[in-house]
Enzyme design. Structure first.
Site, PDB file in Angstrom:
ATOM      1  CB  CYS A   1      -0.925   0.009   1.205  1.00 22.08           C
ATOM      2  SG  CYS A   1      -1.718  -1.566   1.475  1.00 22.08           S
TER       3      CYS A   1
ATOM      4  CG  HIS B   1      -2.430   4.300   4.991  1.00 19.08           C
ATOM      5  ND1 HIS B   1      -2.178   4.208   3.635  1.00 19.08           N
ATOM      6  CD2 HIS B   1      -2.577   3.017   5.430  1.00 19.08           C
ATOM      7  CE1 HIS B   1      -2.170   2.926   3.286  1.00 19.08           C
ATOM      8  NE2 HIS B   1      -2.414   2.194   4.344  1.00 19.08           N
TER       9      HIS B   1
ATOM     10  CD  GLU C   1      -3.178   7.594   8.956  1.00 15.93           C
ATOM     11  OE1 GLU C   1      -4.029   6.745   8.624  1.00 15.93           O
ATOM     12  OE2 GLU C   1      -2.650   8.389   8.158  1.00 15.93           O
TER      13      GLU C   1
ATOM     14  CE  LYS D   1      -5.754   4.110   1.318  1.00 11.90           C
ATOM     15  NZ  LYS D   1      -4.892   5.170   1.867  1.00 11.90           N
TER      16      LYS D   1
ATOM     17  CG  HIS E   1      -6.367   0.789   0.125  1.00 10.65           C
ATOM     18  ND1 HIS E   1      -5.272   1.184  -0.621  1.00 10.65           N
ATOM     19  CD2 HIS E   1      -5.879   0.372   1.326  1.00 10.65           C
ATOM     20  CE1 HIS E   1      -4.171   1.014   0.108  1.00 10.65           C
ATOM     21  NE2 HIS E   1      -4.510   0.530   1.289  1.00 10.65           N
TER      22      HIS E   1
ATOM     23  CG  PHE F   1      -0.951  -5.412   4.738  1.00 13.68           C
ATOM     24  CD1 PHE F   1      -1.397  -4.808   5.895  1.00 13.68           C
ATOM     25  CD2 PHE F   1      -1.840  -6.220   4.035  1.00 13.68           C
ATOM     26  CE1 PHE F   1      -2.694  -5.003   6.347  1.00 13.68           C
ATOM     27  CE2 PHE F   1      -3.132  -6.408   4.477  1.00 13.68           C
ATOM     28  CZ  PHE F   1      -3.556  -5.807   5.625  1.00 13.68           C
TER      29      PHE F   1
END
Lengths: 404, 90
Positions: free
Chosen positions: A164, A296, A307, A328, A333, A392
């Site tokens: 990502c 994110h 976050e 997003k 995403h 990830f």
């Protein structure tokens, strides 16, 4: 004196639009492109049937018959986005100048749809041959190579794959490559097209996908929703851009990268904090100078809380005041392309004074103590912005942008 | 009854494999957490349960507590699987 890096062109194909103006209009309006998936083979066997698809995209309208069989859907998006970016930059290098221009693209899945189709052919249909261009279509560097070929970019060319964070890492490397003197111009960004049966099945397995929508920072959030598309930016040494009279859309003032070295899927606070701090330090920006953070913000339980906490640690008291949104919620995403599309939201904030909202946020999660710009876009005078990407695998990349 | 015992033994075997323990050491009152099974281990257990019993387990890793599938203890997992298998047979 380190060379400053500016953005002189931007282009995109994403669920919100087939170019930057359409995308900005959708972000201003808070339009959500997430809906029921359509046109996928074996859709009825998926348990997650929503996504943010690029609709109304006709490949044959963009590419001749001889070229099209070489292009996976992700590469098609990348090339169309690159055309828009290069046209805006007004950059068409010739001769030696070509060797000073490069390309660095990000992708997580590469030609995932091509892989899916090829496996169906040999395993499901039991055929003994696949399309002859399967490899040049599926390779992760396909988009980078096709862009280099299309625009005569004969300097450094490569693809970065960090899930990502792929496109943020790609853009961070582009900045460093220009600063380091390896190139004057780097065409950079990301492309992704994983909305196929095999791609979605793999994500279903992790059980982090929502079946009803992407609601970052909302108490009712229940997972991420996948999108597809590409965004491509022309990064250029400021002296090079001004010498040829190109307009700077914004300055990429700083980059920060870090590894959690923690868990393969669960985020840590430390890694994102260090990446944000590194980006600010690299840009020479105080936390208080940041007027917008594109989070994110995946809409998973653990990302959004972690976050928000990381923002407090990195920005101090300013974290409670600065607008933080996750676009997003609108475009989904885009995995390896997401940072590049989200950079467009930062450009919208810096250039037009419009902060894209976090839509569908019905009930702010008290565990996420930030201002999520819920529902509708916000007018604000933004001088600098941060764009976060936390992958990830615990690989983080943050970009700090400044108004040009 | 023998049928149910078989379900319980199979679930325990699946959990024991994730916990890297002998099935004889697994008690119904044990929580998965106590057995050292993290969130990824839970996802793998559920996958194994779905494949073994040919059932679909309602579980989202984003909010495990919100699902209707109780994963708090070995016993609760067994009870949930028994329910799913019974539903499937009926």
């Amino acid at each position: 004196m380190t060379r400053r890096v500016v953005i002189t062109g931007a282009g995109t194909v994403n669920p919100l639009g087939h170019d930057v103006p359409q995308t900005w209009a959708a972000m201003r309006a808070g339009r959500c492109a997430i809906g029921p998936l359509e046109g996928l083979r074996d859709l009825e066997r998926l348990s997650v049937r929503i996504g943010a698809q690029v609709t109304g995209f006709d490949p044959a309208a963009h590419f001749p018959r001889q070229i099209l069989p070489l292009l996976d859907r992700a590469t098609q998006f990348a090339l169309v986005a690159a055309r828009e970016a290069m046209a805006q930059a007004g950059f068409a290098p010739e001769g030696e100048a070509q060797t000073r221009a490069g390309v660095i693209m990000g992708t997580a899945g590469g030609g995932n749809t091509t892989v899916d189709d090829a496996y169906r052919t040999v395993y499901e249909a039991g055929r003994d041959r696949v399309h002859p261009f399967t490899v040049p279509r599926l390779m992760h560097n396909a988009a980078a190579s096709q862009i280099a070929m299309a625009f005569g970019l004969r300097g450094p060319g490569l693809t970065v794959s960090t899930a990502c964070a792929s496109s943020n890492h790609a853009m961070a490397l582009a900045v460093q490559m220009i600063r380091g003197g390896a190139a004057d111009v780097i065409v950079t960004g990301g492309a992704e097209a994983m909305l196929c049966f095999g791609g979605l099945k793999a994500w279903e397995g992790l059980r982090v996908m929502s079946t009803d929508g992407c609601r970052p920072f909302c108490r009712t959030r229940n997972g991420l929703v996948q999108g597809e598309g590409a965004a491509v930016l022309v990064f250029e040494a400021e002296d090079h851009a001004s010498a040829r009279g190109a307009e700077a859309l914004a300055e990429v003032a700083g980059v920060g990268m870090s590894s959690d070295a923690g868990d393969i899927v669960a985020p840590t606070r430390d890694g994102p904090v260090r990446a944000m701090r590194a980006a600010l330090a690299d840009a020479g920006l105080a936390p208080e100078a940041i007027g917008y953070v594109n989070a994110h913000g995946t809409g998973t339980r653990s990302n959004d809380v972690t976050e928000a906490e990381a923002l407090h640690e990195a920005l101090g008291a300013h974290a409670a005041r600065v607008p933080v949104s996750s676009s997003k919620s609108m475009h989904g995403h885009l995995i390896g392309a997401t940072g590049a599309v989200e950079l467009l939201a930062c450009l919208l904030a810096l250039r037009e004074g419009v902060i894209a909202p976090t839509v569908n946020l019905v009930e702010p999660d008290p565990a996420c103590a930030i201002d999520p710009v819920a529902g509708t876009a916000l007018r604000a005078d933004v001088q600098a912005a941060l764009s976060n990407a936390f992958a990830f695998g615990g690989l983080n990349a943050v970009l700090a942008l400044r108004r040009a | 009854m023998t049928q149910d015992r078989a379900i319980a033994d199979t679930v325990i075997a699946i959990i024991a494999e994730q916990a890297v323990r002998d099935p004889a050491q697994i008690a119904p009152a044990d929580s998965l957490q106590e057995l050292g099974i993290d969130s990824m281990g839970v996802v793998e257990c559920i996958f194994a349960i779905e494949e073994t019993f040919d059932v679909t387990v309602p579980f989202n890793a984003n909010n495990p507590e919100a699902g209707s599938f109780d994963i708090s203890t070995v016993g609760s997992v067994i009870a949930e699987v028994e329910k799913l298998v019974a539903e499937q047979r009926s």
